[in-house]
Design an enzyme around this catalytic site. Structure first.
Site, short mmCIF file in Angstrom:
data_model
loop_
_atom_site.label_atom_id
_atom_site.label_comp_id
_atom_site.label_asym_id
_atom_site.label_seq_id
_atom_site.Cartn_x
_atom_site.Cartn_y
_atom_site.Cartn_z
N GLY A 16 20.18 56.49 69.76
CA GLY A 16 20.44 55.66 70.92
C GLY A 16 19.63 56.12 72.11
O GLY A 16 19.01 57.19 72.09
N HIS A 240 25.20 42.41 70.05
CA HIS A 240 24.59 42.69 68.75
C HIS A 240 23.12 42.93 69.03
O HIS A 240 22.43 42.05 69.55
CB HIS A 240 24.79 41.53 67.79
CG HIS A 240 24.23 41.79 66.43
ND1 HIS A 240 24.01 40.80 65.51
CD2 HIS A 240 23.83 42.93 65.83
CE1 HIS A 240 23.51 41.31 64.40
NE2 HIS A 240 23.38 42.62 64.58
N ASP A 241 22.61 44.09 68.66
CA ASP A 241 21.26 44.47 69.06
C ASP A 241 20.21 43.43 68.66
O ASP A 241 19.24 43.21 69.39
CB ASP A 241 20.89 45.86 68.54
CG ASP A 241 21.19 46.08 67.07
OD1 ASP A 241 21.45 45.10 66.34
OD2 ASP A 241 21.18 47.26 66.64
N THR A 263 16.48 49.91 61.27
CA THR A 263 17.19 50.47 60.13
C THR A 263 17.48 49.37 59.11
O THR A 263 17.33 49.55 57.90
CB THR A 263 18.49 51.15 60.59
OG1 THR A 263 18.16 52.19 61.51
CG2 THR A 263 19.25 51.73 59.42
N ASN A 300 20.07 39.13 56.38
CA ASN A 300 19.89 40.58 56.42
C ASN A 300 19.02 41.00 55.25
O ASN A 300 19.26 40.61 54.11
CB ASN A 300 21.23 41.30 56.33
CG ASN A 300 21.97 41.32 57.64
OD1 ASN A 300 22.14 40.28 58.26
ND2 ASN A 300 22.41 42.48 58.05
N GLY A 409 11.20 48.74 65.78
CA GLY A 409 10.41 49.86 65.26
C GLY A 409 9.37 49.46 64.25
O GLY A 409 8.26 50.02 64.23
#
Length: 474
Positions: A16, A240-241, A263, A300, A409
């Site tokens: 984080g 929610h990111d 992730t 997902n 990322g």
């Protein structure tokens, strides 16, 4: 006009950070400043894989102290985390136990008990969610048999729990609530029908709040501990990111696909309305809430967890490897290597990831034996999964994708972006890397008039001010 400052608490499953966003209302540009980074990870405690949320909150306070020291005029703070996990509070608002991770095995096989009371077809018609065995609805089925359930007064999603500790206000933010399997995607509220079928009291769940609304003022004790000014508030963002990340996509128009690559990877489209057809359900697509009432129509997909866990395994085995060097070596390897199913449940739990990848690859082709070959296998497999998912989304939604935006990322991984462009046949942009924190901050700035009120206008500013890399199909 003077620049304005907003803070972002952005916590993912592996780490984080607390960041400041300095917004220039004249140019529309936003500068991000990282004030504090900290590690995160679940660990076994009391027989379950748990998050140390209490420890994470301590790290948040450290970050807010740095924020107050360097940017004392910060107006508002927003919080985003990963989805589906929650904490259970008693009637006095005390956390009964550290939250259990979605990677814990307690939900194994429990979906059948849930589906005996409300079928998958009924659930999809209400929630529009793809089936995932760790969704909140299945976690709660396990929770109901725990000792602490008798004391449960509130079930609170993790970003809302952190907000509660900062403000004393209990609410449920809509984009994260939409991932739980307990939320009606059509009404934007908790589903009475689902809760009735599962014999879960609706009063356990705080009321829904939309992104961009005031959550509350920082508590006096938090102000004293951090040095934040008395007027500082917490504002609800896309907690929610992925919702925050999608808000910060520098897209033109609406004909774009996206991959929020971290992730986990979440690949899909932005729509105005959910798609609840039988074909959509069969394809296991999900309809999650987005900023400004948009629908994140996505699936997902396995993510960088496979690389993260592989690197951890190699380090523990005494191999002195660094990921940038492995990526460079992987890029030199020929095309046509083995491709694995990155959504295989065997990859969810921590453990020896390279061995699991090798075993899966051997079923379809040569077994990767060297680290660079394992990395190339993961990237080829992720790009294949992205391409398949986005093409399915096009077909199911009747939309044409003209550009793909990879944010997070994974956007830094040029090979992954290029492989995706080649497979889909349209350009791929990589970036912004910090899309989640950027979206978090821009939702706050939008709420207080520091940026345009239109999401499209915000995205136009992002295109003009954020650096992205374009990968053309070859």
């Amino acid at each position: 006009m003077a620049p304005r400052v907003f803070g972002a608490i952005d916590i993912g499953a592996s780490g984080g950070r607390v960041m400041a966003g300095v917004v220039d209302p004249t140019s529309g540009g936003t500068q991000l400043h990282t004030l504090h980074r900290f590690a995160n990870g679940a660990a076994m405690q009391g027989g379950h894989l748990r998050w140390n949320l209490t420890g994470l909150f301590s790290e948040v306070l450290t970050g807010l102290t740095a924020l107050a020291a360097q940017f004392p005029l910060v107006e508002s703070i927003g919080i985003d985390t990963w989805a589906v996990d929650y904490g259970v509070l008693d009637a006095d608002g005390r956390l009964l136990a550290e939250p259990i991770s979605y990677r814990d095995s307690r939900t194994d096989g429990l979906h059948e008990r849930v589906h005996d009371r409300i079928s998958q077809d009924q659930l999809y018609a209400i929630t529009g969610l793809q089936y995932l065995p760790f969704t909140t609805i299945y976690q709660l089925e396990a929770e109901r048999s725990s000792k602490q359930w008798e004391q449960a007064a509130h079930v609170v999603l993790l970003p809302d729990l952190l907000s509660y500790w900062l403000t004393g206000e209990l609410r449920s933010e809509a984009t994260n609530a939409s991932t739980t399997g307990l939320f009606d995607v059509r009404t934007g509220e908790w589903s009475p029908a689902i809760m009735s079928a599962l014999d879960v009291a609706p009063a356990l769940f705080p009321e829904i709040q939309q992104p961009g609304q005031l959550r509350g003022r920082i508590l006096p004790a938090i102000r004293d501990a951090t040095g934040l000014l008395s007027g500082t508030v917490v504002t609800t963002v896309g907690s929610h990111d992925t919702a925050s990340a999608v808000a910060a996509i520098p897209a033109v128009g609406r004909r774009f696909g996206y991959v929020s690559s971290g992730t986990w990877s979440l690949a899909g489209l932005e729509l105005d309305k959910p798609i609840l057809t039988a074909e959509s359900q069969q394809a296991n697509f999900t309809n999650e809430g987005g900023v400004d009432g948009r629908i994140r129509y996505l699936r997902n997909v396995g993510g960088l967890w496979l690389l993260q866990e592989s690197m951890r395994t190699w380090r523990e085995g005494g191999l002195n490897l660094d990921l940038p060097s492995l990526l460079t070596e992987a890029e030199t390897l020929p095309r046509g290597g083995p491709v694995i199913d990155v959504d295989d449940p065997d990859f969810i739990a921590p453990g020896n990831m390279p061995e699991r990848i090798a075993t899966a690859a051997a079923r379809r082709g040569p077994r990767p034996t060297e680290p660079a070959a394992t990395v190339r296998c993961v990237l080829d497999s992720l790009a294949t999964a992205y391409a398949h998912t986005l093409k399915q989304a096009e077909s199911l939604a009747g939309e044409e994708i003209e550009m793909i935006h990879i944010v997070g990322g994974g956007s830094q991984n040029g090979l992954l972006c290029q492989l995706t462009a080649n497979l889909v046949g349209v350009p791929v942009t990589g970036g912004p890397v910090e899309a989640t924190a950027l979206g978090n901050i821009l939702v706050q700035a939008k709420a207080y008039g520091a940026v345009p009120d239109s999401l499209e206008a915000i995205r136009a500013d992002l295109r003009a001010t954020q650096e992205v890399r374009v990968h053309v199909p070859t």
